[in-house]
Design a protein around this motif. Structure first.
Motif, mmCIF file in Angstrom:
data_model
loop_
_atom_site.group_PDB
_atom_site.id
_atom_site.type_symbol
_atom_site.label_atom_id
_atom_site.label_comp_id
_atom_site.label_asym_id
_atom_site.label_seq_id
_atom_site.Cartn_x
_atom_site.Cartn_y
_atom_site.Cartn_z
ATOM 1 N N ALA A 1 1.047 -1.218 -0.130
ATOM 2 C CA ALA A 1 0.038 0.036 0.016
ATOM 3 C C ALA A 1 0.950 1.380 -0.071
ATOM 4 C CB ALA A 1 -0.953 -0.039 1.043
ATOM 5 N N LEU A 2 0.627 2.130 -1.063
ATOM 6 C CA LEU A 2 1.340 3.225 -1.147
ATOM 7 C C LEU A 2 0.706 4.420 -1.375
ATOM 8 C CD1 LEU A 2 3.191 0.876 -3.092
ATOM 9 C CD2 LEU A 2 4.848 2.408 -2.543
ATOM 10 N N THR A 3 0.875 5.683 -1.187
ATOM 11 C CA THR A 3 0.447 6.954 -1.257
ATOM 12 C C THR A 3 1.255 7.809 -2.365
ATOM 13 O OG1 THR A 3 1.195 7.806 0.595
ATOM 14 C CG2 THR A 3 -1.167 6.839 0.822
ATOM 15 N N ALA A 4 0.867 8.633 -2.973
ATOM 16 C CA ALA A 4 1.618 9.579 -3.792
ATOM 17 C C ALA A 4 0.831 10.861 -3.725
ATOM 18 C CB ALA A 4 1.513 8.979 -5.160
ATOM 19 N N PRO A 5 1.320 11.761 -2.547
ATOM 20 C CA PRO A 5 0.786 13.075 -2.511
ATOM 21 C C PRO A 5 1.248 13.995 -3.534
ATOM 22 C CG PRO A 5 1.637 12.411 -0.467
ATOM 23 C CD PRO A 5 1.826 11.205 -1.334
ATOM 24 N N VAL A 6 0.469 14.892 -4.295
ATOM 25 C CA VAL A 6 1.029 16.025 -5.258
ATOM 26 C C VAL A 6 1.061 17.005 -4.252
ATOM 27 C CG1 VAL A 6 0.514 16.634 -7.481
ATOM 28 C CG2 VAL A 6 0.096 14.327 -7.120
ATOM 29 N N GLN A 7 1.981 17.878 -4.579
ATOM 30 C CA GLN A 7 2.311 19.084 -3.878
ATOM 31 C C GLN A 7 2.905 20.028 -4.942
ATOM 32 O OE1 GLN A 7 4.381 18.793 -0.048
ATOM 33 N NE2 GLN A 7 3.480 16.767 0.071
ATOM 34 N N SER A 8 2.564 21.356 -4.573
ATOM 35 C CA SER A 8 3.270 22.605 -5.258
ATOM 36 C C SER A 8 3.293 23.727 -4.505
ATOM 37 C CB SER A 8 2.142 22.838 -6.298
ATOM 38 O OG SER A 8 2.919 24.122 -7.057
ATOM 39 N N ASP A 9 4.378 24.222 -4.180
ATOM 40 C CA ASP A 9 4.512 25.349 -3.527
ATOM 41 C C ASP A 9 4.416 25.096 -1.900
ATOM 42 O OD1 ASP A 9 5.677 26.918 -5.748
ATOM 43 O OD2 ASP A 9 3.529 27.567 -5.877
ATOM 44 N N GLY A 10 4.430 23.872 -1.539
ATOM 45 C CA GLY A 10 4.330 23.466 -0.166
ATOM 46 C C GLY A 10 2.865 23.212 0.102
ATOM 47 N N LYS A 11 1.734 23.202 -0.823
ATOM 48 C CA LYS A 11 0.448 23.073 -0.597
ATOM 49 C C LYS A 11 0.046 21.629 -1.383
ATOM 50 C CE LYS A 11 -0.848 27.898 -0.652
ATOM 51 N NZ LYS A 11 -1.755 28.956 -1.444
ATOM 52 N N LEU A 12 -0.664 20.796 -0.500
ATOM 53 C CA LEU A 12 -1.214 19.799 -0.720
ATOM 54 C C LEU A 12 -2.271 19.977 -2.027
ATOM 55 C CD1 LEU A 12 -1.074 16.839 -0.312
ATOM 56 C CD2 LEU A 12 -2.917 16.977 1.300
ATOM 57 N N LEU A 13 -1.946 19.409 -3.255
ATOM 58 C CA LEU A 13 -2.967 19.465 -4.196
ATOM 59 C C LEU A 13 -3.967 18.150 -4.473
ATOM 60 C CD1 LEU A 13 -0.588 21.085 -6.986
ATOM 61 C CD2 LEU A 13 -2.021 22.214 -5.557
ATOM 62 N N ALA A 14 -3.169 17.284 -4.039
ATOM 63 C CA ALA A 14 -3.834 15.873 -4.497
ATOM 64 C C ALA A 14 -3.297 14.899 -3.543
ATOM 65 C CB ALA A 14 -4.185 15.215 -5.675
ATOM 66 N N ALA A 15 -4.313 14.138 -2.569
ATOM 67 C CA ALA A 15 -3.786 12.983 -1.703
ATOM 68 C C ALA A 15 -4.650 12.037 -1.690
ATOM 69 C CB ALA A 15 -3.548 13.686 -0.323
ATOM 70 N N GLU A 16 -4.195 11.151 -0.745
ATOM 71 C CA GLU A 16 -4.955 9.858 -0.901
ATOM 72 C C GLU A 16 -4.821 8.965 -1.905
ATOM 73 O OE1 GLU A 16 -7.249 12.389 0.510
ATOM 74 O OE2 GLU A 16 -6.292 11.960 2.620
ATOM 75 N N GLY A 17 -3.810 9.482 -2.760
ATOM 76 C CA GLY A 17 -3.538 8.838 -4.026
ATOM 77 C C GLY A 17 -3.076 7.391 -3.656
ATOM 78 N N THR A 18 -3.934 6.728 -3.110
ATOM 79 C CA THR A 18 -3.279 5.402 -2.557
ATOM 80 C C THR A 18 -3.800 4.158 -3.406
ATOM 81 O OG1 THR A 18 -4.313 6.054 -0.338
ATOM 82 C CG2 THR A 18 -4.119 3.479 -0.481
ATOM 83 N N SER A 19 -2.620 3.285 -3.661
ATOM 84 C CA SER A 19 -2.715 2.200 -4.699
ATOM 85 C C SER A 19 -2.395 1.139 -3.780
ATOM 86 C CB SER A 19 -1.819 2.282 -5.678
ATOM 87 O OG SER A 19 -1.885 1.229 -6.319
ATOM 88 N N GLN A 20 -3.421 0.152 -3.762
ATOM 89 C CA GLN A 20 -3.060 -1.143 -3.239
ATOM 90 C C GLN A 20 -2.797 -2.055 -4.224
ATOM 91 O OE1 GLN A 20 -6.172 -2.493 -0.431
ATOM 92 N NE2 GLN A 20 -5.249 -0.911 1.153
ATOM 93 N N ALA A 21 -1.358 -3.036 -4.241
ATOM 94 C CA ALA A 21 -1.187 -3.860 -5.316
ATOM 95 C C ALA A 21 -0.902 -5.213 -4.807
ATOM 96 C CB ALA A 21 0.027 -3.048 -5.943
ATOM 97 N N ALA A 22 -0.915 -6.268 -5.360
ATOM 98 C CA ALA A 22 -0.739 -7.493 -5.035
ATOM 99 C C ALA A 22 0.082 -8.481 -5.850
ATOM 100 C CB ALA A 22 -2.092 -8.118 -4.434
ATOM 101 N N LEU A 23 0.622 -9.345 -5.348
ATOM 102 C CA LEU A 23 1.152 -10.496 -6.163
ATOM 103 C C LEU A 23 0.169 -11.463 -6.222
ATOM 104 C CD1 LEU A 23 3.737 -11.735 -7.361
ATOM 105 C CD2 LEU A 23 4.233 -12.816 -5.438
ATOM 106 N N VAL A 24 -0.542 -11.471 -7.554
ATOM 107 C CA VAL A 24 -1.727 -12.343 -7.892
ATOM 108 C C VAL A 24 -0.988 -13.617 -8.447
ATOM 109 C CG1 VAL A 24 -4.027 -12.536 -8.890
ATOM 110 C CG2 VAL A 24 -3.180 -10.304 -7.626
ATOM 111 N N PRO A 25 -1.277 -14.633 -8.227
ATOM 112 C CA PRO A 25 -0.639 -15.960 -8.977
ATOM 113 C C PRO A 25 -1.784 -15.984 -10.288
ATOM 114 C CG PRO A 25 -1.963 -16.545 -7.069
ATOM 115 C CD PRO A 25 -2.033 -15.206 -6.851
ATOM 116 N N MET A 26 -0.797 -16.265 -11.365
ATOM 117 C CA MET A 26 -1.554 -16.493 -12.774
ATOM 118 C C MET A 26 -2.019 -17.888 -12.544
ATOM 119 S SD MET A 26 -1.071 -13.581 -14.181
ATOM 120 C CE MET A 26 -1.369 -13.843 -15.719
ATOM 121 N N LEU A 27 -3.434 -18.058 -12.868
ATOM 122 C CA LEU A 27 -4.133 -19.188 -13.091
ATOM 123 C C LEU A 27 -3.974 -19.819 -14.634
ATOM 124 C CD1 LEU A 27 -7.175 -18.192 -11.207
ATOM 125 C CD2 LEU A 27 -5.365 -19.484 -10.396
#
Length: 113
Positions: A86-112
């Motif tokens: 689980a990672l986040t990628a906050p986007v900022q400009s001039d010290g101000k938060l523009l976009a947050a909770e850019g949360t991605s959950q990724a998983a190792l999914v076995p190929m069937l």
């Protein structure tokens, strides 16, 4: 015709941690189209994750993201696990938060097969 994937690769610089949205992806005047910013954030966190297949992703915008100017994207791991990251990628400009909770959950999914 615009190549969306090429535009995403050009927009995000992982070494500098910056995102520059070209004027092609302008929504309102001088403002980046939110879908492109969200997609670029997903590309950023997927590149940093051990398991690059996204299970879920969300973005919350706090302010408009400027088009044509570099903004800072800091990838912050919240949880790096054996099967799920689980990672986040906050986007900022001039010290101000523009976009947050850019949360991605990724998983190792076995190929069937």
């Amino acid at each position: 015709m615009i190549d969306f994937e090429a535009e995403l690769r050009e927009a995000f610089d992982p070494t500098a941690g910056t995102l520059t949205v070209s004027d092609v992806w302008e929504g309102f005047p001088a403002t980046a189209f939110g879908g492109f910013v969200a997609a670029a954030s997903l590309v950023a966190v997927s590149g940093a994750a051990e398991h690059p297949r996204p299970l879920s992703f969300s973005t919350r915008f706090h302010r408009p993201v400027p088009a044509g100017r570099a903004v800072k994207v800091e990838i912050e791991p919240e949880r790096l696990g054996r099967l799920v990251d689980a990672l986040t990628a906050p986007v900022q400009s001039d010290g101000k938060l523009l976009a947050a909770e850019g949360t991605s959950q990724a998983a190792l999914v076995p190929m069937l097969t």
